[in-house]
Design a protein around this motif. Structure first.
Motif, PDB file in Angstrom:
ATOM      1  N   SER A   1       0.859  -1.187   0.000  1.00 23.90           N
ATOM      2  CA  SER A   1       0.000   0.000   0.000  1.00 23.90           C
ATOM      3  C   SER A   1       0.890   1.229   0.000  1.00 23.90           C
ATOM      4  N   GLY A   2       0.368   2.320  -0.573  1.00 22.66           N
ATOM      5  CA  GLY A   2       1.122   3.559  -0.640  1.00 22.66           C
ATOM      6  C   GLY A   2       1.959   3.649  -1.903  1.00 22.66           C
ATOM      7  N   SER A   3       2.832   4.652  -1.921  1.00 23.14           N
ATOM      8  CA  SER A   3       3.715   4.862  -3.068  1.00 23.14           C
ATOM      9  C   SER A   3       5.046   5.411  -2.583  1.00 23.14           C
ATOM     10  N   VAL A   4       6.065   5.218  -3.410  1.00 19.72           N
ATOM     11  CA  VAL A   4       7.423   5.660  -3.083  1.00 19.72           C
ATOM     12  C   VAL A   4       8.019   6.366  -4.286  1.00 19.72           C
ATOM     13  N   GLU A   5       9.042   7.168  -4.025  1.00 17.77           N
ATOM     14  CA  GLU A   5       9.809   7.760  -5.116  1.00 17.77           C
ATOM     15  C   GLU A   5      11.219   7.196  -5.069  1.00 17.77           C
ATOM     16  N   VAL A   6      11.767   6.988  -6.253  1.00 22.31           N
ATOM     17  CA  VAL A   6      13.139   6.496  -6.399  1.00 22.31           C
ATOM     18  C   VAL A   6      13.988   7.695  -6.778  1.00 22.31           C
ATOM     19  N   LEU A   7      15.027   7.956  -5.980  1.00 18.97           N
ATOM     20  CA  LEU A   7      15.857   9.147  -6.147  1.00 18.97           C
ATOM     21  C   LEU A   7      17.307   8.751  -6.376  1.00 18.97           C
ATOM     22  N   LYS A   8      17.954   9.465  -7.282  1.00 21.45           N
ATOM     23  CA  LYS A   8      19.368   9.224  -7.588  1.00 21.45           C
ATOM     24  C   LYS A   8      20.148  10.504  -7.325  1.00 21.45           C
ATOM     25  N   ALA A   9      21.232  10.381  -6.595  1.00 19.13           N
ATOM     26  CA  ALA A   9      22.072  11.543  -6.313  1.00 19.13           C
ATOM     27  C   ALA A   9      22.772  11.992  -7.584  1.00 19.13           C
ATOM     28  N   THR A  10      22.907  13.289  -7.726  1.00 23.06           N
ATOM     29  CA  THR A  10      23.606  13.867  -8.866  1.00 23.06           C
ATOM     30  C   THR A  10      24.291  15.139  -8.403  1.00 23.06           C
TER      31      THR A  10
ATOM     32  N   GLU B   1      19.155  15.290  -5.266  1.00 25.02           N
ATOM     33  CA  GLU B   1      18.578  14.039  -5.724  1.00 25.02           C
ATOM     34  C   GLU B   1      17.572  14.311  -6.839  1.00 25.02           C
ATOM     35  N   LYS B   2      17.627  13.490  -7.858  1.00 23.44           N
ATOM     36  CA  LYS B   2      16.730  13.588  -8.998  1.00 23.44           C
ATOM     37  C   LYS B   2      15.780  12.390  -8.963  1.00 23.44           C
TER      38      LYS B   2
ATOM     39  N   SER C   1      21.605   1.297  -5.249  1.00 21.98           N
ATOM     40  CA  SER C   1      21.877   2.172  -6.391  1.00 21.98           C
ATOM     41  C   SER C   1      21.077   3.466  -6.341  1.00 21.98           C
ATOM     42  N   ALA C   2      20.106   3.555  -5.444  1.00 22.84           N
ATOM     43  CA  ALA C   2      19.267   4.745  -5.351  1.00 22.84           C
ATOM     44  C   ALA C   2      18.645   4.800  -3.960  1.00 22.84           C
ATOM     45  N   THR C   3      18.123   5.970  -3.626  1.00 21.61           N
ATOM     46  CA  THR C   3      17.347   6.137  -2.406  1.00 21.61           C
ATOM     47  C   THR C   3      15.883   5.941  -2.758  1.00 21.61           C
ATOM     48  N   VAL C   4      15.155   5.267  -1.892  1.00 22.80           N
ATOM     49  CA  VAL C   4      13.712   5.099  -2.071  1.00 22.80           C
ATOM     50  C   VAL C   4      13.042   5.692  -0.834  1.00 22.80           C
ATOM     51  N   ARG C   5      12.146   6.656  -1.085  1.00 21.97           N
ATOM     52  CA  ARG C   5      11.482   7.377   0.003  1.00 21.97           C
ATOM     53  C   ARG C   5       9.975   7.268  -0.138  1.00 21.97           C
ATOM     54  N   ALA C   6       9.300   7.051   0.986  1.00 20.47           N
ATOM     55  CA  ALA C   6       7.848   6.947   1.004  1.00 20.47           C
ATOM     56  C   ALA C   6       7.226   8.308   0.696  1.00 20.47           C
ATOM     57  N   LEU C   7       6.293   8.344  -0.242  1.00 24.37           N
ATOM     58  CA  LEU C   7       5.559   9.569  -0.559  1.00 24.37           C
ATOM     59  C   LEU C   7       4.336   9.732   0.339  1.00 24.37           C
ATOM     60  N   GLU C   8       3.908   8.637   0.919  1.00 21.31           N
ATOM     61  CA  GLU C   8       2.755   8.576   1.814  1.00 21.31           C
ATOM     62  C   GLU C   8       3.009   7.368   2.710  1.00 21.31           C
ATOM     63  N   PRO C   9       2.180   7.105   3.696  1.00 20.60           N
ATOM     64  CA  PRO C   9       2.399   5.886   4.477  1.00 20.60           C
ATOM     65  C   PRO C   9       2.453   4.666   3.546  1.00 20.60           C
ATOM     66  N   VAL C  10       3.437   3.818   3.787  1.00 20.65           N
ATOM     67  CA  VAL C  10       3.679   2.664   2.920  1.00 20.65           C
ATOM     68  C   VAL C  10       3.751   1.411   3.776  1.00 20.65           C
ATOM     69  N   SER C  11       3.119   0.347   3.283  1.00 17.83           N
ATOM     70  CA  SER C  11       3.355  -0.974   3.850  1.00 17.83           C
ATOM     71  C   SER C  11       3.998  -1.807   2.736  1.00 17.83           C
ATOM     72  N   ALA C  12       4.946  -2.623   3.141  1.00 18.91           N
ATOM     73  CA  ALA C  12       5.695  -3.416   2.169  1.00 18.91           C
ATOM     74  C   ALA C  12       6.060  -4.758   2.776  1.00 18.91           C
ATOM     75  N   LEU C  13       6.338  -5.684   1.901  1.00 18.15           N
ATOM     76  CA  LEU C  13       6.873  -6.977   2.305  1.00 18.15           C
ATOM     77  C   LEU C  13       8.304  -7.062   1.811  1.00 18.15           C
TER      78      LEU C  13
END
Length: 160
Positions: free
Chosen positions: A54-63, A71-72, A95-107
């Motif tokens: 549930s939720g969504s995440v953004e994948v960010l790469k340092a530049t 981060e882009k 290889s990248a940072t992954v940050r929650a955009l909203e509350p996230v549940s994951a396995l």
């Protein structure tokens, strides 16, 4: 938190039968993250992949930029998407940072638990790894399309 049916509908576990899923589910760790929380950080060691429930995440790469590093955003991932799989394949740092955009549940499925699947059920292990390869191939094709698009915008650009 999740059902076997939900997992079987996701690309990572597509084609995995009920009996094999019943053995896999106990290996998965349920995790939750707050909005804005970094789930993985670029450059860190990693040993797990994550399936978003549930939720969504953004994948960010340092530049680097003239005014300092930033981060882009490379992608936004949603329910059913997987991230962190590269570290299970190539055993390198994140290889990248992954940050929650909203509350996230994951396995989370660790490298060790993937190995347990290998030891106990080679056909299911093969199917899961093939599903991972398909996902990586889809992502590579998308990046190829983006590269061609940007090269077309600047004909003088040199390919790698």
């Amino acid at each position: 938190m999740t059902t076997i049916r939900f997992l079987q509908e996701q690309a990572l576990f597509g084609g995995v039968d009920d009996q094999a899923m019943a053995a896999i589910v106990p290996l998965l760790s349920e995790l939750t993250f707050a909005a804005g929380e970094a789930i993985v950080r670029e450059g860190d060691d990693g040993d797990s992949l994550f399936v978003i429930c549930s939720g969504s995440v953004e994948v960010l790469k340092a530049t680097a930029a003239d005014d300092g590093p930033f981060e882009k955003r490379l992608a936004v991932l949603k329910v059913g998407d997987v991230f962190g799989e590269m570290e299970l394949i190539d055993m390198q740092r994140r290889s990248a940072t992954v940050r929650a955009l909203e509350p996230v549940s994951a396995l989370a499925l660790s490298n060790g638990d993937l190995f347990r699947i290998y030891e106990s059920d080679l056909p299911t292990f093969t199917l899961v790894v093939l599903n991972l390869a398909r996902e990586l191939s889809r992502r590579l094709r998308s990046l190829d399309d983006l590269a061609v698009h940007y090269m077309a915008m600047d004909p003088a650009a040199e390919p790698w």
